[in-house]
Design an enzyme around this catalytic site. Structure first.
Site, PDB file in Angstrom:
ATOM      1  N   HIS A 150      25.188  95.625  56.086  1.00  0.00           N
ATOM      2  CA  HIS A 150      24.658  96.094  57.362  1.00  0.00           C
ATOM      3  C   HIS A 150      23.566  97.117  57.085  1.00  0.00           C
ATOM      4  O   HIS A 150      23.580  97.804  56.052  1.00  0.00           O
ATOM      5  CB  HIS A 150      25.749  96.744  58.222  1.00  0.00           C
ATOM      6  CG  HIS A 150      26.804  95.800  58.684  1.00  0.00           C
ATOM      7  ND1 HIS A 150      28.156  96.076  58.590  1.00  0.00           N
ATOM      8  CD2 HIS A 150      26.719  94.581  59.254  1.00  0.00           C
ATOM      9  CE1 HIS A 150      28.849  95.063  59.078  1.00  0.00           C
ATOM     10  NE2 HIS A 150      28.003  94.146  59.476  1.00  0.00           N
ATOM     11  N   ASN A 178      30.671  98.114  64.517  1.00  0.00           N
ATOM     12  CA  ASN A 178      30.434  96.688  64.734  1.00  0.00           C
ATOM     13  C   ASN A 178      30.959  96.191  66.073  1.00  0.00           C
ATOM     14  O   ASN A 178      30.862  94.999  66.373  1.00  0.00           O
ATOM     15  CB  ASN A 178      31.079  95.856  63.626  1.00  0.00           C
ATOM     16  CG  ASN A 178      30.523  96.186  62.267  1.00  0.00           C
ATOM     17  OD1 ASN A 178      31.245  96.650  61.388  1.00  0.00           O
ATOM     18  ND2 ASN A 178      29.232  95.963  62.074  1.00  0.00           N
ATOM     19  N   CYS A 227      30.614 103.720  59.702  1.00  0.00           N
ATOM     20  CA  CYS A 227      31.248 102.461  60.101  1.00  0.00           C
ATOM     21  C   CYS A 227      32.363 102.681  61.115  1.00  0.00           C
ATOM     22  O   CYS A 227      32.637 101.820  61.945  1.00  0.00           O
ATOM     23  CB  CYS A 227      31.833 101.739  58.885  1.00  0.00           C
ATOM     24  SG  CYS A 227      30.615 100.935  57.831  1.00  0.00           S
ATOM     25  N   ARG A 265      23.706  89.004  58.033  1.00  0.00           N
ATOM     26  CA  ARG A 265      24.613  88.823  59.169  1.00  0.00           C
ATOM     27  C   ARG A 265      23.960  88.988  60.542  1.00  0.00           C
ATOM     28  O   ARG A 265      24.527  88.556  61.536  1.00  0.00           O
ATOM     29  CB  ARG A 265      25.779  89.811  59.050  1.00  0.00           C
ATOM     30  CG  ARG A 265      26.543  89.669  57.745  1.00  0.00           C
ATOM     31  CD  ARG A 265      27.795  90.523  57.765  1.00  0.00           C
ATOM     32  NE  ARG A 265      28.427  90.586  56.451  1.00  0.00           N
ATOM     33  CZ  ARG A 265      29.595  91.161  56.224  1.00  0.00           C
ATOM     34  NH1 ARG A 265      30.256  91.713  57.215  1.00  0.00           N
ATOM     35  NH2 ARG A 265      30.106  91.197  55.007  1.00  0.00           N
ATOM     36  N   GLU A 270      25.948  91.757  64.798  1.00  0.00           N
ATOM     37  CA  GLU A 270      26.918  92.659  64.172  1.00  0.00           C
ATOM     38  C   GLU A 270      26.967  94.039  64.829  1.00  0.00           C
ATOM     39  O   GLU A 270      27.514  94.983  64.271  1.00  0.00           O
ATOM     40  CB  GLU A 270      26.589  92.797  62.684  1.00  0.00           C
ATOM     41  CG  GLU A 270      26.683  91.492  61.917  1.00  0.00           C
ATOM     42  CD  GLU A 270      28.087  91.131  61.471  1.00  0.00           C
ATOM     43  OE1 GLU A 270      28.817  92.015  61.012  1.00  0.00           O
ATOM     44  OE2 GLU A 270      28.465  89.946  61.596  1.00  0.00           O
ATOM     45  N   ARG A 301      36.419  88.665  61.615  1.00  0.00           N
ATOM     46  CA  ARG A 301      35.742  89.584  62.517  1.00  0.00           C
ATOM     47  C   ARG A 301      35.380  88.909  63.845  1.00  0.00           C
ATOM     48  O   ARG A 301      35.347  89.566  64.891  1.00  0.00           O
ATOM     49  CB  ARG A 301      34.508  90.176  61.852  1.00  0.00           C
ATOM     50  CG  ARG A 301      34.841  90.893  60.550  1.00  0.00           C
ATOM     51  CD  ARG A 301      34.207  92.240  60.432  1.00  0.00           C
ATOM     52  NE  ARG A 301      34.603  93.159  61.489  1.00  0.00           N
ATOM     53  CZ  ARG A 301      34.120  94.392  61.614  1.00  0.00           C
ATOM     54  NH1 ARG A 301      33.219  94.838  60.759  1.00  0.00           N
ATOM     55  NH2 ARG A 301      34.531  95.192  62.574  1.00  0.00           N
ATOM     56  N   GLY A 361      39.958  91.237  50.795  1.00  0.00           N
ATOM     57  CA  GLY A 361      38.708  90.764  50.210  1.00  0.00           C
ATOM     58  C   GLY A 361      38.053  89.654  51.003  1.00  0.00           C
ATOM     59  O   GLY A 361      37.456  88.741  50.431  1.00  0.00           O
ATOM     60  N   LEU A 362      38.089  89.749  52.333  1.00  0.00           N
ATOM     61  CA  LEU A 362      37.600  88.669  53.185  1.00  0.00           C
ATOM     62  C   LEU A 362      36.102  88.724  53.456  1.00  0.00           C
ATOM     63  O   LEU A 362      35.539  87.763  53.964  1.00  0.00           O
ATOM     64  CB  LEU A 362      38.337  88.702  54.539  1.00  0.00           C
ATOM     65  CG  LEU A 362      39.849  88.478  54.513  1.00  0.00           C
ATOM     66  CD1 LEU A 362      40.437  88.717  55.902  1.00  0.00           C
ATOM     67  CD2 LEU A 362      40.163  87.074  54.032  1.00  0.00           C
ATOM     68  N   SER A 363      35.461  89.842  53.137  1.00  0.00           N
ATOM     69  CA  SER A 363      34.104  90.093  53.613  1.00  0.00           C
ATOM     70  C   SER A 363      33.072  89.848  52.525  1.00  0.00           C
ATOM     71  O   SER A 363      32.761  90.744  51.734  1.00  0.00           O
ATOM     72  CB  SER A 363      34.015  91.531  54.137  1.00  0.00           C
ATOM     73  OG  SER A 363      32.813  91.743  54.810  1.00  0.00           O
ATOM     74  N   ASP A 381      23.294  99.961  58.335  1.00  0.00           N
ATOM     75  CA  ASP A 381      23.794 101.341  58.266  1.00  0.00           C
ATOM     76  C   ASP A 381      24.331 101.714  56.891  1.00  0.00           C
ATOM     77  O   ASP A 381      24.772 102.848  56.684  1.00  0.00           O
ATOM     78  CB  ASP A 381      24.823 101.623  59.359  1.00  0.00           C
ATOM     79  CG  ASP A 381      26.125 100.849  59.216  1.00  0.00           C
ATOM     80  OD1 ASP A 381      26.288 100.114  58.229  1.00  0.00           O
ATOM     81  OD2 ASP A 381      26.988 100.991  60.111  1.00  0.00           O
ATOM     82  N   ASN A 411      37.558  99.619  51.464  1.00  0.00           N
ATOM     83  CA  ASN A 411      37.326  98.331  52.105  1.00  0.00           C
ATOM     84  C   ASN A 411      35.887  98.192  52.586  1.00  0.00           C
ATOM     85  O   ASN A 411      35.547  97.238  53.278  1.00  0.00           O
ATOM     86  CB  ASN A 411      38.282  98.139  53.288  1.00  0.00           C
ATOM     87  CG  ASN A 411      39.163  96.905  53.132  1.00  0.00           C
ATOM     88  OD1 ASN A 411      38.894  96.045  52.288  1.00  0.00           O
ATOM     89  ND2 ASN A 411      40.191  96.805  53.936  1.00  0.00           N
TER      90      ASN A 411
END
Length: 447
Positions: A248, A112, A369, A212, A176, A140, A22-24, A250, A363
């Site tokens: 993003h 990315n 992606c 971003r 990104e 990242r 859950g870092l994003s 996309d 995720n």
């Protein structure tokens, strides 16, 4: 550029530490599944199966290696010492957020990795690749150095290829990669219109989820690649789309050849963007396929990843094919929209293929992606390192490698295990003899 040029998808191989930390921030799927038990082996096999599916459809396919995770060399730079296993145990004891960043397998999302401009678009006639700095998220930002090594291995001929290092990692130059870049053209080998989508300008003061990509970063990449301003477009992503989880571009738009497939609310000024594309599209007539918000809301677009699909042209086909995640098929709003779209007479996108990438989707990463698109002429493909192009023999080796080395499950409580370091280093060392990486590719091999 040769008319025989083709777009090749290079997919990131899912790493051994694939987990849900859950870092994003701004990635709703990442947040929703934080702390869940992941299945690294299934994730890697699903990614490989997607690559093989595209090959079975007649498309060229490449593969990019995972990064070294846990990132022990970075942890040592932060003052942790001891054996690699001791370093890993100590960082978990004192700095768990740092530990989770060091274990993230996010390099699997190769969209990315970099922004790519084909040689037909660049004034010097070379193919340009700019590594993304990914500076918005700590886990990242760690990827840039290893990504550059990968691209330099893949594209070694300086007479044909230019691999640019990442922009200075700063808030003004937040980049990104290809997830915020699209290209439209009459055919892969013809000069195209390159479209850079940014979330903010450096002087902007926005609230909500992070935007971003900056306009300044996009402009810098275009200058580096020596793109013709008369064939280059810069446009702002809609802030509402970002705040609904489209971290993003996309996630809400994708282009291939002459077709732009997008959500009605994807862009800040849709009409101005489409008009500029029309004005700069010399040699081809752009086709815009818009999905109205009344049919598919932004929330549904994000949850189903309808637009985080690949668009490809199968050999001999008169229309394009959408490579979509099974979540799009299983969504009661997006499934009928796709069915209606492909059934229209003369449809620009006339076929859909559904692929299973559920571990990646949980995720926040769909089919688009997972891949970095590179348009190559026959001469450029011949000059690239051939061992990165997938064939049946390489696929069989990678499948056996995955089944030998990947854990079936990885729970949050498993991550501090110091044996995870040994496992991943052993596996990656073997991978450098399967892919043309060399015995000094990963940091642990150079210490």
């Amino acid at each position: 550029m040769s008319g025989d040029a083709e777009e090749i998808n290079f997919d990131g191989l899912v790493g051994l530490t694939h987990n849900y930390a859950g870092l994003s921030e701004g990635n709703l799927a990442s947040a929703r599944n934080s702390g869940s038990v992941s299945r690294p082996r299934d994730a890697a096999l699903q990614g490989l199966a997607k690559m093989q599916r595209l090959r079975a459809l007649g498309l060229a396919q490449g593969v990019l290696p995972p990064h070294e995770r846990p990132n022990i060399s970075w942890l040592r730079s932060l003052g942790f010492s001891g054996s690699d296993g001791e370093v890993w145990s100590r960082v978990w004891e004192s700095e768990q957020f740092i530990a989770r960043a060091a274990a993230a397998a996010s390099a699997m999302w190769a969209a990315n990795a970099a922004t790519i401009s084909p040689s037909a678009d660049c004034a010097d006639g070379k193919l340009h690749a700019s590594v993304a700095n990914l500076q918005t998220m700590l886990h990242r930002q760690l990827e840039a150095e290893q990504t550059q090594r990968t691209l330099e291995r893949l594209l070694p001929d300086a007479a044909r290829f230019v691999v640019h290092e990442a922009l200075l990692p700063h808030d003004v130059l937040s980049d990104e990669g290809a997830a915020n870049h699209m290209r439209m053209t009459g055919s892969p080998g013809a000069s195209g219109v390159e479209i850079f989508i940014y979330g903010r300008r450096s002087t902007g003061d926005r609230k909500g989820f992070p935007a971003r990509q900056t306009e300044e970063a996009s402009q810098a990449v275009a200058r580096r690649h020596k793109l013709d301003p008369g064939r280059t477009v810069f446009a702002k992503q809609a802030s509402r789309a970002i705040d609904m989880g489209a971290f993003h571009n996309d996630v809400v738009a994708v282009a291939h050849e002459h077709v732009l497939f997008y959500h009605e609310e994807a862009f800040d000024d849709k009409d101005a963007l489409l008009a500029e594309i029309r004005a700069k599209a010399a040699g081809f007539e752009p086709v815009f396929v818009e999905i109205p918000a009344a049919q598919v809301s932004l929330q549904e677009a994000v949850s189903s990843y309808l637009f985080n699909s690949q668009i490809v042209r199968l050999p001999g086909a008169t229309s394009l094919t959408l490579i979509a995640p099974t979540e799009t098929r299983d969504n009661n709003k997006t499934a009928p929209v796709v069915a209606e779209m492909i059934a229209k007479p003369g449809a620009a996108i006339g076929k859909v293929e559904y692929v299973e990438v559920r571990e990646s989707m949980r995720n926040g990463g769909g089919p688009a992606c997972l891949r970095l698109r590179i348009v190559m002429t026959p001469a450029e493909r011949a000059a690239a390192a051939q061992g990165f192009f997938l064939d049946d023999a390489l696929a069989a080796k990678l499948e056996a490698w995955i089944k030998t080395h990947y854990r079936e499950e990885l729970a949050p409580a498993d991550l501090p295990d110091p044996s995870l370091v040994t496992e991943t280093q052993t596996a990656l060392d073997e991978l450098t003899r399967i892919l043309p990486l060399g015995g000094d590719f990963y940091p642990f091999q150079r210490t």
